[in-house]
Design an enzyme around this catalytic site. Structure first.
Site, PDB file in Angstrom:
ATOM      1  N   GLY A   1       1.257  -1.456   0.163  1.00 52.40           N
ATOM      2  CA  GLY A   1      -0.095   0.014  -0.217  1.00 52.40           C
ATOM      3  C   GLY A   1       1.556   1.416  -0.077  1.00 52.40           C
ATOM      4  N   SER A   2       0.438   2.688   0.549  1.00 55.90           N
ATOM      5  CA  SER A   2       1.038   3.720   0.680  1.00 55.90           C
ATOM      6  C   SER A   2       2.223   3.835   1.874  1.00 55.90           C
ATOM      7  CB  SER A   2      -0.141   4.446   1.164  1.00 55.90           C
ATOM      8  OG  SER A   2      -0.111   4.305   2.166  1.00 55.90           O
TER       9      SER A   2
ATOM     10  N   GLY B   1       2.902   1.861   4.886  1.00 55.77           N
ATOM     11  CA  GLY B   1       4.156   1.442   4.827  1.00 55.77           C
ATOM     12  C   GLY B   1       5.007   1.030   6.528  1.00 55.77           C
TER      13      GLY B   1
ATOM     14  N   GLU C   1       5.653  -2.969   0.464  1.00 49.08           N
ATOM     15  CA  GLU C   1       5.661  -2.942  -0.694  1.00 49.08           C
ATOM     16  C   GLU C   1       5.177  -2.019  -0.605  1.00 49.08           C
ATOM     17  OE1 GLU C   1       7.045  -4.851  -3.542  1.00 49.08           O
ATOM     18  OE2 GLU C   1       7.733  -6.414  -3.099  1.00 49.08           O
TER      19      GLU C   1
HETATM   20  P1  NAD Z   1      -3.037   2.505   1.418  1.00 51.30           P
HETATM   21  O1  NAD Z   1      -1.942   2.361   1.892  1.00 51.30           O
HETATM   22  O2  NAD Z   1      -4.466   3.513   1.378  1.00 51.30           O
HETATM   23  O3  NAD Z   1      -3.955   0.816   2.206  1.00 51.30           O
HETATM   24  C1  NAD Z   1      -3.490  -0.352   1.791  1.00 51.30           C
HETATM   25  C2  NAD Z   1      -4.128  -0.905   2.720  1.00 51.30           C
HETATM   26  O4  NAD Z   1      -3.500  -1.219   4.482  1.00 51.30           O
HETATM   27  C3  NAD Z   1      -5.169  -1.458   2.884  1.00 51.30           C
HETATM   28  O5  NAD Z   1      -5.720  -2.473   2.875  1.00 51.30           O
HETATM   29  C4  NAD Z   1      -5.750  -0.476   4.137  1.00 51.30           C
HETATM   30  O6  NAD Z   1      -7.416  -1.206   4.781  1.00 51.30           O
HETATM   31  C5  NAD Z   1      -4.049  -0.957   4.694  1.00 51.30           C
HETATM   32  N1  NAD Z   1      -4.360   0.025   5.861  1.00 51.30           N
HETATM   33  C6  NAD Z   1      -4.381   1.237   6.216  1.00 51.30           C
HETATM   34  N2  NAD Z   1      -3.632   1.950   7.032  1.00 51.30           N
HETATM   35  C7  NAD Z   1      -3.038   1.001   7.464  1.00 51.30           C
HETATM   36  C8  NAD Z   1      -2.215   0.590   9.081  1.00 51.30           C
HETATM   37  N3  NAD Z   1      -2.053   1.731   9.830  1.00 51.30           N
HETATM   38  N4  NAD Z   1      -2.027  -0.131   9.467  1.00 51.30           N
HETATM   39  C9  NAD Z   1      -2.066  -1.243   8.808  1.00 51.30           C
HETATM   40  N5  NAD Z   1      -3.211  -1.585   7.009  1.00 51.30           N
HETATM   41  C10 NAD Z   1      -3.317  -0.556   7.178  1.00 51.30           C
HETATM   42  O7  NAD Z   1      -3.360   2.013   0.338  1.00 51.30           O
HETATM   43  P2  NAD Z   1      -4.022   1.945  -1.261  1.00 51.30           P
HETATM   44  O8  NAD Z   1      -4.785   3.369  -1.645  1.00 51.30           O
HETATM   45  O9  NAD Z   1      -4.656   0.951  -1.285  1.00 51.30           O
HETATM   46  O10 NAD Z   1      -3.346   1.233  -2.492  1.00 51.30           O
HETATM   47  C11 NAD Z   1      -2.200   2.507  -3.223  1.00 51.30           C
HETATM   48  C12 NAD Z   1      -1.127   2.049  -3.149  1.00 51.30           C
HETATM   49  O11 NAD Z   1      -0.266   1.023  -2.797  1.00 51.30           O
HETATM   50  C13 NAD Z   1       0.141   2.856  -3.351  1.00 51.30           C
HETATM   51  O12 NAD Z   1       1.075   3.908  -3.143  1.00 51.30           O
HETATM   52  C14 NAD Z   1       0.564   2.151  -4.767  1.00 51.30           C
HETATM   53  O13 NAD Z   1       1.518   1.974  -4.865  1.00 51.30           O
HETATM   54  C15 NAD Z   1       1.261   0.778  -3.109  1.00 51.30           C
HETATM   55  N6  NAD Z   1       0.840  -0.605  -3.670  1.00 51.30           N
HETATM   56  C16 NAD Z   1       2.187  -0.507  -4.230  1.00 51.30           C
HETATM   57  C17 NAD Z   1       3.047  -2.003  -4.519  1.00 51.30           C
HETATM   58  C18 NAD Z   1       4.255  -2.953  -4.580  1.00 51.30           C
HETATM   59  O14 NAD Z   1       4.338  -3.794  -4.557  1.00 51.30           O
HETATM   60  N7  NAD Z   1       5.088  -2.064  -3.874  1.00 51.30           N
HETATM   61  C19 NAD Z   1       1.303  -2.592  -5.163  1.00 51.30           C
HETATM   62  C20 NAD Z   1       0.232  -1.911  -5.063  1.00 51.30           C
HETATM   63  C21 NAD Z   1       0.451  -1.363  -4.605  1.00 51.30           C
END
Ligand code: NAD
Length: 501
Positions: free
Chosen positions: A234-235, A239, A256
């Protein structure tokens, strides 16, 4: 076979058993047409604790099943997913908004990683080292970790789970999946496919677990000392929180996170390769891939030519329903993403950025999530260019020397994917050298997006440093144990130390 997604949309599952969660109701709306797909009951704290206990218990028997047997089950899961490829790919496309081809491609990755993991299950090799002591054997073994928590992002609603789960399973771990709250229905569909295989093999509850919910459930997994490894996609903001929560308990995390990927087009580049790669990289999945091409550096002599070819290609793009095969680009995930897109365009404009294409909301689509892809002439150091905006925005910049291009490419906080288009061997090798790209992925004459599962996937710096999927990424899902056996009749000490009693 029809895909079973209707059922009770129970957000808590330990494999074959599912039940409603005690948390709030998640409504999933499709960005394709704005319609509600389903409501899903999400997990609360108590559900999470119960599921962790079940996964811990299942680990005790799952780890004792020989790895090749685990591999056979994972292979069957891949085969079962193959039966539902069209249905699942279509659902992913409808719930997330990516093109049908990309939805199907995502499911193909799930199948491929299961095949890869099945082969890997016979290759979890440890080394044997030469002991410095007589009649001693020095070697290492890899053991499973325990329960692996998998937190996934909306943009790959199902594939990211499979990259983690298939490998974690053959390594002997049990898994708990916390999918994105924006795509819970795709996760439930996967559970409904997988649970058939679990049932046929009489596997204990807890090998596969699902907890739908928002970040609070993810946070609980990250904080729990019972989760041996938290793999979070995720973001960078998320992370950072996961890294801190796991570090506080000295737990393991695999991160990631966001990318800010660049393509360099050098003077000798073959533009018949470079232009389509850049366009696909920038507008594919509406710019919502972690590997999306966000910055383009073009050698000055080619700048005007590349710009006009890009503008020509963009003018041909068909934006529309992603389930229509003729569409090149579908919607953004939701209206917040649309706001972020306009915000970035405005900030770039305020900095002096020149918009080469219109930034518009396509109002003929009811969901309010379709925008036009944009190209902006920009400067690398601008704050907006330094950030990842999850939208189809491409920043265009010129360079004079290859060293300057690599320097600009590396001068962002993220380090996921990078590419150079060149026919010059020196430039290509410089780009791949230790002085070249600082990203986890560096390609020559291949764009930034569309990685294969066979390689280790991930990136450096703010991208989190984790690696998953192929190569030896499996080692993150196991613990290494170094062993020494003495089969002699003396007790020699290492380093020649003497201890006479
Ligand atoms: P996001 O960070 O908003 O959410 C990702 C996940 O994290 C969700 O399941 C969310 O519920 C969970 N989450 C949120 N806050 C959390 C916390 N404090 N503790 C634990 N879990 C938590 O991201 P998004 O908008 O769903 O996805 C887009 C982002 O993901 C972009 O930044 C993209 O680059 C990244 N991404 C990276 C990869 C990679 O392999 N590097 C792959 C896919 C997406």
């Amino acid at each position: 076979m029809p895909l079973d997604v209707s059922p009770q949309n129970d957000g808590v599952s330990t494999g074959t058993i599912s039940r409603p969660g005690g948390g709030k109701i998640l409504d999933s709306y499709s960005p394709v047409d704005g319609k509600k797909i389903a409501s899903v009951s999400s997990a609360n704290e108590t559900d999470c604790l119960e599921v962790i206990e079940t996964a811990k218990k299942a680990f005790l028997s799952w780890r004792s099943l020989p790895a090749p047997k685990r591999g056979e089950i994972v292979l069957e899961i891949g085969t079962r997913i193959r039966h539902f490829k069209t249905e699942l790919g279509t659902l992913v496309s409808y719930e997330m908004g990516k093109s049908l081809q990309e939805g199907l491609g995502e499911v193909q990755e799930m199948i491929d990683i299961c095949v890869f993991a099945a082969g890997l299950s016979r290759q979890l090799y440890g080394l044997t080292m030469q002991s410095e002591r007589p009649d001693h054997r020095l070697f290492e073994q890899w053991h499973p970790l325990g329960v692996v928590g998998i937190i996934s992002a909306f943009n790959f609603p199902v594939a990211v789970w499979s990259w983690n789960a298939a490998i974690a399973w053959v390594c002997g771990n049990t898994c708990i999946w916390k999918p994105s709250e924006k795509t819970p229905v795709s996760a439930i569909a996967v559970r409904n496919i997988v649970c058939g295989v679990l049932r046929e093999h009489h596997l204990p509850e807890g090998v596969f677990c699902l907890l739908t919910g928002d970040g609070t459930i993810g946070r609980q997994l990250a904080e729990s000392p019972d989760i041996a490894l938290v793999s979070a996609t995720g973001s960078t903001r998320m992370g950072t929180q996961v890294a801190q929560a796991t570090a506080r308990r000295l737990g393991k995390s695999l991160l990631e996170l966001g990318g800010n990927n660049a393509v360099i087009i050098a003077g000798s580049a073959d533009l018949t390769l470079a232009i389509p790669a850049v366009v696909f990289g920038a507008v594919g999945t509406a710019g919502q891939r972690c590997t999306t091409t966000r910055r383009l550096f073009v050698q000055r002599a080619l700048y005007e030519t590349v710009q006009s070819k890009l503008l020509h290609a963009y003018s041909q793009l068909k934006i529309g329903n992603p389930l229509d095969e003729a569409s090149h680009m579908g919607p953004l995930i939701d209206k917040d993403a649309v706001d972020n897109y306009f915000n970035a365009v405005r900030r770039a404009g305020e900095q002096g950025g020149k918009l080469l294409t219109d930034a518009r909301l396509l109002t003929e689509f009811e969901s309010g999530c379709y925008v036009t892809p944009v190209i902006i002439e920009a400067e690398n150091h601008w704050q907006v260019v330094q950030e990842e905006t999850f939208a189809p925005i491409l920043y265009l910049m010129a360079f004079d020397t290859i060293e300057e291009a690599v320097e600009m490419q590396n001068s962002v906080p993220q380090g996921l994917s990078s590419s150079i288009f060149t026919n010059d061997l020196r430039e290509a090798e410089y780009f791949l050298s230790s002085a070249g790209s600082d990203c986890g992925i560096a390609n020559v004459n291949v764009g930034t997006s569309g990685a294969e599962i066979g390689g280790a996937f991930g990136g450096e710096k703010d991208t989190g440093g984790g690696r998953e999927s192929g190569s030896d990424a499996w080692k993150t899902y196991m613990r290494r144990q170094t062993n020494t056996t003495n089969y002699g009749r003396k007790l020699p000490l290492a380093q020649g130390i003497r201890f006479d009693i």
